[in-house]
Structures are given as structure tokens and as C-alpha cells.
Design a protein around this motif. Structure first.
Motif, PDB file in Angstrom:
ATOM      1  N   ILE A  14       0.429  -1.401  -0.282  1.00 22.47           N
ATOM      2  CA  ILE A  14      -0.023   0.113   0.014  1.00 22.47           C
ATOM      3  C   ILE A  14       0.445   1.487   0.131  1.00 22.47           C
ATOM      4  CG2 ILE A  14      -1.744   1.401   1.239  1.00 22.47           C
ATOM      5  CD1 ILE A  14      -2.943  -1.760   2.182  1.00 22.47           C
ATOM      6  N   MET A  15       2.017   1.229   0.770  1.00 24.16           N
ATOM      7  CA  MET A  15       2.524   2.633   1.173  1.00 24.16           C
ATOM      8  C   MET A  15       3.416   3.080  -0.435  1.00 24.16           C
ATOM      9  SD  MET A  15       2.347   3.130   3.566  1.00 24.16           S
ATOM     10  CE  MET A  15       3.485   4.220   4.099  1.00 24.16           C
ATOM     11  N   HIS A  16       3.251   2.507  -1.417  1.00 25.04           N
ATOM     12  CA  HIS A  16       3.890   2.982  -2.327  1.00 25.04           C
ATOM     13  C   HIS A  16       2.684   4.472  -2.928  1.00 25.04           C
ATOM     14  CE1 HIS A  16       1.196   0.243  -3.818  1.00 25.04           C
ATOM     15  NE2 HIS A  16       1.277   1.292  -5.054  1.00 25.04           N
ATOM     16  N   MET A  17       1.318   4.124  -3.102  1.00 25.26           N
ATOM     17  CA  MET A  17       0.806   5.015  -3.167  1.00 25.26           C
ATOM     18  C   MET A  17       0.367   6.647  -2.483  1.00 25.26           C
ATOM     19  SD  MET A  17      -3.169   3.708  -2.405  1.00 25.26           S
ATOM     20  CE  MET A  17      -3.898   5.744  -2.725  1.00 25.26           C
ATOM     21  N   THR A  18       1.675   6.492  -1.292  1.00 26.99           N
ATOM     22  CA  THR A  18       1.457   7.434  -0.345  1.00 26.99           C
ATOM     23  C   THR A  18       1.950   8.796  -0.747  1.00 26.99           C
ATOM     24  OG1 THR A  18       2.841   7.153   1.434  1.00 26.99           O
ATOM     25  CG2 THR A  18       0.458   6.420   1.620  1.00 26.99           C
ATOM     26  N   LEU A  19       2.809   8.039  -2.014  1.00 21.33           N
ATOM     27  CA  LEU A  19       4.079   9.176  -2.548  1.00 21.33           C
ATOM     28  C   LEU A  19       3.829  10.288  -3.646  1.00 21.33           C
ATOM     29  CD1 LEU A  19       7.584   7.053  -2.795  1.00 21.33           C
ATOM     30  CD2 LEU A  19       6.771   8.886  -0.883  1.00 21.33           C
ATOM     31  N   LEU A  20       3.674  11.111  -3.856  1.00 20.82           N
ATOM     32  CA  LEU A  20       2.640  11.962  -5.056  1.00 20.82           C
ATOM     33  C   LEU A  20       4.029  11.611  -5.407  1.00 20.82           C
ATOM     34  CD1 LEU A  20       1.348  15.057  -2.744  1.00 20.82           C
ATOM     35  CD2 LEU A  20       0.087  12.848  -3.114  1.00 20.82           C
ATOM     36  N   SER A  21       5.426  11.601  -5.882  1.00 17.97           N
ATOM     37  CA  SER A  21       5.619  11.896  -6.267  1.00 17.97           C
ATOM     38  C   SER A  21       5.909  10.483  -7.551  1.00 17.97           C
ATOM     39  CB  SER A  21       7.146  12.304  -6.310  1.00 17.97           C
ATOM     40  OG  SER A  21       7.278  10.766  -5.052  1.00 17.97           O
ATOM     41  N   LEU A  22       5.142   9.035  -7.471  1.00 17.05           N
ATOM     42  CA  LEU A  22       5.039   8.104  -7.721  1.00 17.05           C
ATOM     43  C   LEU A  22       3.388   8.514  -8.950  1.00 17.05           C
ATOM     44  CD1 LEU A  22       5.944   5.535  -5.447  1.00 17.05           C
ATOM     45  CD2 LEU A  22       7.611   6.412  -7.387  1.00 17.05           C
ATOM     46  N   PRO A  23       3.534   7.852 -10.415  1.00 20.80           N
ATOM     47  CA  PRO A  23       2.225   7.591 -10.470  1.00 20.80           C
ATOM     48  C   PRO A  23       1.362   6.862 -10.007  1.00 20.80           C
ATOM     49  CG  PRO A  23       4.169   7.095 -12.291  1.00 20.80           C
ATOM     50  CD  PRO A  23       4.689   7.660 -11.029  1.00 20.80           C
ATOM     51  N   PHE A  24       0.420   6.985 -10.259  1.00 25.97           N
ATOM     52  CA  PHE A  24      -0.863   6.031  -9.561  1.00 25.97           C
ATOM     53  C   PHE A  24      -1.698   5.341 -10.191  1.00 25.97           C
ATOM     54  CE2 PHE A  24      -4.441   3.746  -6.992  1.00 25.97           C
ATOM     55  CZ  PHE A  24      -4.019   2.874  -6.544  1.00 25.97           C
ATOM     56  N   GLY A  25      -1.442   3.972 -10.992  1.00 25.20           N
ATOM     57  CA  GLY A  25      -2.705   3.763 -11.886  1.00 25.20           C
ATOM     58  C   GLY A  25      -1.874   1.898 -12.204  1.00 25.20           C
ATOM     59  N   GLY A  26      -3.117   1.323 -12.807  1.00 23.98           N
ATOM     60  CA  GLY A  26      -2.687   0.356 -13.385  1.00 23.98           C
ATOM     61  C   GLY A  26      -2.330  -0.101 -15.495  1.00 23.98           C
ATOM     62  N   ILE A  27      -2.278  -1.521 -15.391  1.00 28.50           N
ATOM     63  CA  ILE A  27      -1.740  -2.281 -16.915  1.00 28.50           C
ATOM     64  C   ILE A  27      -2.560  -2.351 -17.278  1.00 28.50           C
ATOM     65  CG2 ILE A  27      -0.287  -3.261 -15.691  1.00 28.50           C
ATOM     66  CD1 ILE A  27       2.094  -2.438 -17.936  1.00 28.50           C
ATOM     67  N   GLY A  28      -3.086  -2.831 -18.912  1.00 26.15           N
ATOM     68  CA  GLY A  28      -4.045  -4.197 -19.139  1.00 26.15           C
ATOM     69  C   GLY A  28      -4.937  -4.684 -18.416  1.00 26.15           C
ATOM     70  N   ASN A  29      -5.609  -4.728 -18.137  1.00 23.41           N
ATOM     71  CA  ASN A  29      -6.250  -5.635 -17.397  1.00 23.41           C
ATOM     72  C   ASN A  29      -7.062  -5.081 -15.753  1.00 23.41           C
ATOM     73  OD1 ASN A  29      -9.435  -7.336 -17.225  1.00 23.41           O
ATOM     74  ND2 ASN A  29      -8.879  -7.819 -15.277  1.00 23.41           N
ATOM     75  N   SER A  30      -6.035  -3.823 -14.913  1.00 18.54           N
ATOM     76  CA  SER A  30      -6.097  -3.431 -13.911  1.00 18.54           C
ATOM     77  C   SER A  30      -6.323  -1.795 -14.438  1.00 18.54           C
ATOM     78  CB  SER A  30      -4.544  -3.357 -12.934  1.00 18.54           C
ATOM     79  OG  SER A  30      -4.093  -3.166 -13.712  1.00 18.54           O
ATOM     80  N   GLY A  31      -5.953  -0.776 -15.295  1.00 22.68           N
ATOM     81  CA  GLY A  31      -5.977  -0.338 -15.280  1.00 22.68           C
ATOM     82  C   GLY A  31      -5.078   0.897 -17.349  1.00 22.68           C
ATOM     83  N   LEU A  32      -5.712   1.897 -16.914  1.00 17.64           N
ATOM     84  CA  LEU A  32      -5.498   2.399 -18.517  1.00 17.64           C
ATOM     85  C   LEU A  32      -5.153   4.152 -17.563  1.00 17.64           C
ATOM     86  CD1 LEU A  32      -5.121   2.701 -20.649  1.00 17.64           C
ATOM     87  CD2 LEU A  32      -7.194   3.256 -21.494  1.00 17.64           C
ATOM     88  N   GLY A  33      -3.815   4.638 -17.749  1.00 18.36           N
ATOM     89  CA  GLY A  33      -3.763   5.634 -17.401  1.00 18.36           C
ATOM     90  C   GLY A  33      -2.690   6.031 -15.813  1.00 18.36           C
ATOM     91  N   SER A  34      -2.942   7.513 -15.494  1.00 12.62           N
ATOM     92  CA  SER A  34      -2.536   7.219 -13.295  1.00 12.62           C
ATOM     93  C   SER A  34      -2.717   8.668 -13.725  1.00 12.62           C
ATOM     94  CB  SER A  34      -0.892   7.238 -13.781  1.00 12.62           C
ATOM     95  OG  SER A  34      -0.299   7.565 -14.684  1.00 12.62           O
ATOM     96  N   TYR A  35      -2.799   8.704 -12.209  1.00 10.70           N
ATOM     97  CA  TYR A  35      -2.950   9.898 -11.507  1.00 10.70           C
ATOM     98  C   TYR A  35      -1.692  10.233 -10.166  1.00 10.70           C
ATOM     99  CZ  TYR A  35      -6.665   8.499  -8.401  1.00 10.70           C
ATOM    100  OH  TYR A  35      -7.231   7.540  -7.805  1.00 10.70           O
ATOM    101  N   HIS A  36      -2.680  10.449  -9.598  1.00 15.18           N
ATOM    102  CA  HIS A  36      -1.154  11.833  -8.054  1.00 15.18           C
ATOM    103  C   HIS A  36      -0.702  12.619  -8.181  1.00 15.18           C
ATOM    104  CE1 HIS A  36      -2.606   7.806  -5.665  1.00 15.18           C
ATOM    105  NE2 HIS A  36      -3.635   7.777  -5.914  1.00 15.18           N
ATOM    106  N   GLY A  37      -0.313  13.568  -7.458  1.00 14.41           N
ATOM    107  CA  GLY A  37       0.513  14.700  -8.055  1.00 14.41           C
ATOM    108  C   GLY A  37       0.324  15.592  -8.750  1.00 14.41           C
ATOM    109  N   LYS A  38       1.060  15.325  -9.570  1.00 14.36           N
ATOM    110  CA  LYS A  38       1.243  16.349 -11.274  1.00 14.36           C
ATOM    111  C   LYS A  38       1.156  15.440 -12.387  1.00 14.36           C
ATOM    112  CE  LYS A  38       4.300  19.264 -14.220  1.00 14.36           C
ATOM    113  NZ  LYS A  38       4.169  18.016 -15.492  1.00 14.36           N
ATOM    114  N   PHE A  39       1.329  14.418 -11.974  1.00 13.38           N
ATOM    115  CA  PHE A  39       0.157  13.447 -12.601  1.00 13.38           C
ATOM    116  C   PHE A  39      -1.243  13.421 -13.330  1.00 13.38           C
ATOM    117  CE2 PHE A  39       4.106  11.432 -10.881  1.00 13.38           C
ATOM    118  CZ  PHE A  39       4.817  11.153 -11.846  1.00 13.38           C
TER     119      PHE A  39
END
Ligand code: NAD
Length: 453
Positions: free
Chosen positions: A392-417
Motif C-alpha cells: 500500500i505505501m507506494h500509493m502515498t507518494l505524490l511523486s509516483l504515478p498511481f494506476g494500472g496496466i492491462g486489466n488493472s487500468g489505463l492511465g495514472s494520477y496523483h500529484g503532478k500526474f
């Protein structure tokens, strides 16, 4: 006539006035969102408690604090994000101006799920406001207390001409999706994601899909089992397992399973006492439908820890399943509850093969003291995100894009993303009217001399 046509048209009219494009408007709306979180913290926590008995600390951290961090981060960085980005030029454009303008898409639709009912509509909203869009928010109807709070209170904080909340379930969402939006941001399950993507395709509307799936967690033999167990139980039981980035199942050797089981039992007792039903720190399942679905998964393999349920309270105890076959239901669908199956594999290569034989997950986790092993799993698997030695902790960093790939999603967000997701990157070249002699080289007629250039 479509019941939402009038609403979408009025937001489009507000969008065309250009008022959401100004830095002042964006800042005032972000500040208003921050005030909503501060003023309404107690009603927010009460709504979460009513929807799924979400523990206060979990709600404060995941639904209020993380959103507040996003608001503050956007406010601190907005002016630099909004600046034109000047780019490298070629020989013929040396005297011109070339830049990328970050423009709002226009009228945006944000559709949210029930598990983090506020976070998953407001974090995208921060990005959409920061990027200068008008927005319709559609919270989940399943988390009904939060839906009511968002619909009744949030609009009084925001510019009503530019931001609106629509309530309802699949019927209302389907009708909403018949309208033309300029961007759609959807969080939910992959089946509904396909429906949303098909609806977006009729208008060629770009979209982000934040979906779910089964997040594997490989535990290496030489790990410190109690630390691993503490972190696994925390990640699996936060919000009673109703978390898209929770570790969904464990892969480890049979020997590691033997060491891990007592450590998991110890962690569960330490966190929730001898009877987790009595713990104020353990949430409930959101609905009867979800309760019945998760309870049915307890029939996969054998219950090694927990397994108690109470339909009246929608309580499912922290549970560990062993001897689970990959073909059984607990290994076929996303668990989304406090149930952790363990599948034994002889070694890390078999674990990698197992992960790669399935849909690409939102996250791959690995617990190992050996960093070479961590990197081996990182290099040979694919997923939206990756976490070593903690879920879980990786998603608390605003400097990392949050999103999936393939069946888990398309695109990303958080912070500048998020800002980039909700912006169109417009390619601009402002040429001068001079140097026509140089330009004439590319005009017809294409003489032999020009061809030789
Ligand atoms: P869901 O897909 O059932 O619902 C999401 C939204 O879609 C709701 O607002 C709902 O009203 C609407 N909806 C549902 N069915 C629809 C239909 N047939 N047509 C149009 N709209 C419809 O998802 P959920 O059950 O609320 O949430 C759980 C799922 O979301 C899990 O799969 C979980 O992994 C995923 N999730 C992903 C993330 C992420 O960030 N990737 C975060 C949280 C949850």
C-alpha cells in the motif's frame, strides 16, 4: 430526452466562459475543497462509520489526510505546472517560439467506487480543478451515507456553475455516459470499466480507468516472518480488505508457509485481540451482496486462521486460506475482503511464472531481504505499481504515478500526474513572418536543385 443533457450543457456553457482556466479560479476552488475537508471532517468520519464501520484512524488517514495532501501539493505547485513548457527547436524554427501549453480538457466526468468513497472522487477532482476543468462527480450509490454527504454538502463549497454532483447507480451512470464529455475518469471494477470505455468510444472521449484485480505477494524464504506477517495483515485488513492495492494472495514455498502461519496468527491477535469482532479497529463489509460473495470464497482450500462470519453485522474475520488451488474461486476473482489465500510454489521462478500466467495486476509485491531477488521479480513481471517489503505505501507518494496496466487500468494520477491527466498538452509553434527566402525552399515547383538539398 436525456435527463442530464441540461446539466452537461450548463457546465459546458460555464466552461466556454473560460473562468475555470484562470489560476485565481483554480486556487479558490482548491482552497474551498480544503475547507470542506477541514469543516466537515466529523460528518465525513461519521458517514464512513455508517457505510462500513470504517475505523476513525483509517478514515482520517485514507479519506481526509491523503486528499488534503493532494490539495496542498496542488496549491503549492499549480503556478509552475501551469507554465508553458518551452521545447528544443530544429534549424528552420530557430527564430520561432515552440512550447507545450497545458490546457484543460473541458467538461469532465469522474465516477467513483464505494471502498474509499471520498478519496477516490476527491483526489481526481483535485487534478481536474488544478488543470482548469468543469466537473461532474458521480459517487458510488453503495456507500450511501458518503454519497448523501457529498451531494448535499460539497456543492455549497464549490462554484456551482462549474462543479456538480450526480447521485445514483448503474441506470443513472449509463444515462450520464450517453452525454458527450471531454474526459472521463473512472474507478471501479474491470467489467464496468469495459462498459464505460465502450460508452466513451461513441464520442471518442479520452479516459482514465483505475481498475482492480489480484495483487500477488511473493514471500522469500529467508524473510523476517513476523515483520512480513505484520505488514501483510495490516495491508490485507485495512478497511477490512476492501482496498484495490491490498495484497490479494501470497505465493511462497511450503516451508515458508509453515513459518508464516503462526506469525500471521500472532499479528492478527496483536492488532485485533482474541476476537476481532470486538475490535473497534476492524471495518465491516460494505453490503450484503459483497458479504455473501466473500463468504463463498471461504470454501476455497482450507481455513487455517479465522473463518468466522456474522451475516447480521456483515462481519468476516481476518482469515488465511491454505491448500488453495489456482482454479478455485478465491484464486479466480479479486477477493476485496479480509481473506488471504496462500498458494505454495517451489521457488521464485515458479512464482514469477504464476504471476505472468495471469492478468497484469495493479501491484506486484515481494518480501525479501535479498535485493537481487527483489529486482528479479521487478524485472520479470509487469504491473501498475511495485512494492518491496510493504504493501500500500507506494500509493502515498505524490511523486509516483498511481494506476494500472492491462486489466488493472489505463492511465495514472496523483500529484503532478493528476494535473497532466486532466490537461491536454497542446503543441504550439509561433512562427514569424520573416525569412521567406528560406521558406521558399519548401514551396513548389520542386526543382532538381531543391531535391538535392
Ligand atoms: P463498480 O465498478 O461496481 O462501481 C463503480 C462505479 O460505477 C459506481 O459509481 C457505480 O455506480 C458505477 N456502475 C456500476 N455498474 C455500472 C454499470 N453497469 N454501468 C454504469 N455504471 C456502473 O466498482 P465498485 O464495486 O464500486 O468498486 C470495487 C472495484 O473497484 C474493485 O474491482 C476495486 O479493485 C476497484 N478499485 C480500483 C481502484 C484503483 O485505484 N485502481 C480503487 C478502488 C477500487
Amino acid at each position: 430526452m436525456n435527463p442530464y443533457l441540461g446539466l452537461v450543457s450548463s457546465l459546458r456553457a460555464a466552461w466556454l466562459t473560460g473562468k475555470t482556466r484562470t489560476a485565481e479560479h483554480r486556487i479558490s476552488q482548491l482552497e474551498a475543497l480544503g475547507r470542506f475537508l477541514d469543516d466537515k471532517k466529523q460528518p465525513i468520519l461519521d458517514a464512513m462509520a455508517s457505510d462500513m464501520r470504517k475505523p476513525r484512524l483509517e478514515a482520517e488517514l485514507s479519506e481526509v489526510m491523503l486528499v488534503k495532501n493532494e490539495v496542498n501539493y496542488a496549491l503549492n505547485n499549480l503556478c509552475s505546472w501551469m507554465k508553458d513548457e518551452f521545447v528544443v527547436k530544429n534549424l528552420v524554427t530557430q527564430l520561432d517560439t515552440a512550447f507545450i501549453r497545458k490546457e484543460p480538457h473541458g467538461v469532465v466526468l469522474i465516477i467513483g467506487p464505494w471502498n474509499y468513497p471520498l478519496h477516490l472522487i476527491l483526489v481526481p477532482l483535485v487534478g481536474a480543478i488544478a488543470a482548469g476543468n468543469c466537473v461532474i462527480i458521480k459517487p458510488s450509490e453503495i456507500s450511501s451515507s458518503t454519497e448523501k454527504l457529498v451531494a448535499e454538502v460539497l456543492p455549497s463549497y464549490l462554484d456551482k456553475d462549474c462543479f456538480a454532483v450526480v447521485t445514483g447507480g448503474p441506470t443513472e451512470t449509463t444515462q450520464l455516459l450517453e452525454n458527450k464529455f471531454d474526459y472521463i475518469f473512472f474507478t471501479g471494477n474491470p467489467q464496468v470499466g469495459k462498459i464505460v470505455m465502450a460508452a466513451a468510444a461513441t464520442h471518442l472521449t479520452p479516459l482514465t480507468l483505475e481498475l482492480g484485480g489480484k495483487n500477488p505477494c511473493y514471500v522469500a524464504d529467508e524473510s523476517d516472518m513476523q515483520n512480513v506477517a505484520n505488514r501483510l495483515v495490516w495491508g490485507r485488513c485495512f478497511n477490512a480488505g476492501q482496498t484495490c492495492v491490498a495484497p490479494d494472495y501470497v505465493l511462497c514455498s511450503a516451508e515458508t508457509q509453515e513459518k508464516l502461519l503462526p506469525a500471521l496468527r500472532h499479528a492478527i491477535t496483536q492488532f485485533f485481540g482474541p476476537d476481532p469482532r470486538e475490535s473497534p479497529d476492524f471495518a465491516r463489509i460494505i453490503s450484503d451482496k459483497q458479504f455473501q460473495r466473500i463468504r463463498a470464497l471461504l470454501g476455497s482450500g482450507r481455513v487455517a486462521i479465522g473463518g468466522q462470519t456474522d451475516e447480521k453485522e456483515r462481519y468476516i474475520a481476518p482469515t488465511v486460506l491454505v491448500d488453495v488451488q489456482p482454479s478455485e474461486p478465491a484464486m479466480q476473482e479479486e477477493i476485496f475482503g479480509p481473506v488471504l489465500p496462500i498458494v505454495t510454489v517451489p521457488n521464485v521462478d515458479e512464482a514469477i511464472a504464476f504471476i505472468n500466467s495471469r492478468e497484469r495486476p495493479l501491484v506486484v509485491y515481494v518480501f525479501a531481504a535479498d535485493s537481487k531477488l527483489v529486482h528479479r521479480v521487478l524485472e520479470r513481471t509487469s504491473s501498475g505499481g511495485f512494492g518491496a517489503n510493504d504493501p500500500i505505501m507506494h500509493m502515498t507518494l505524490l511523486s509516483l504515478p498511481f494506476g494500472g496496466i492491462g486489466n488493472s487500468g489505463l492511465g495514472s494520477y496523483h500529484g503532478k500526474f493528476s494535473f497532466d491527466t486532466f490537461s491536454h498538452h497542446r503543441a504550439c509553434l509561433l512562427r514569424s513572418m520573416g525569412l521567406e527566402t528560406m521558406n521558399s525552399l519548401r514551396y513548389p515547383p520542386y526543382s532538381e536543385r531543391k531535391m538535392g538539398l
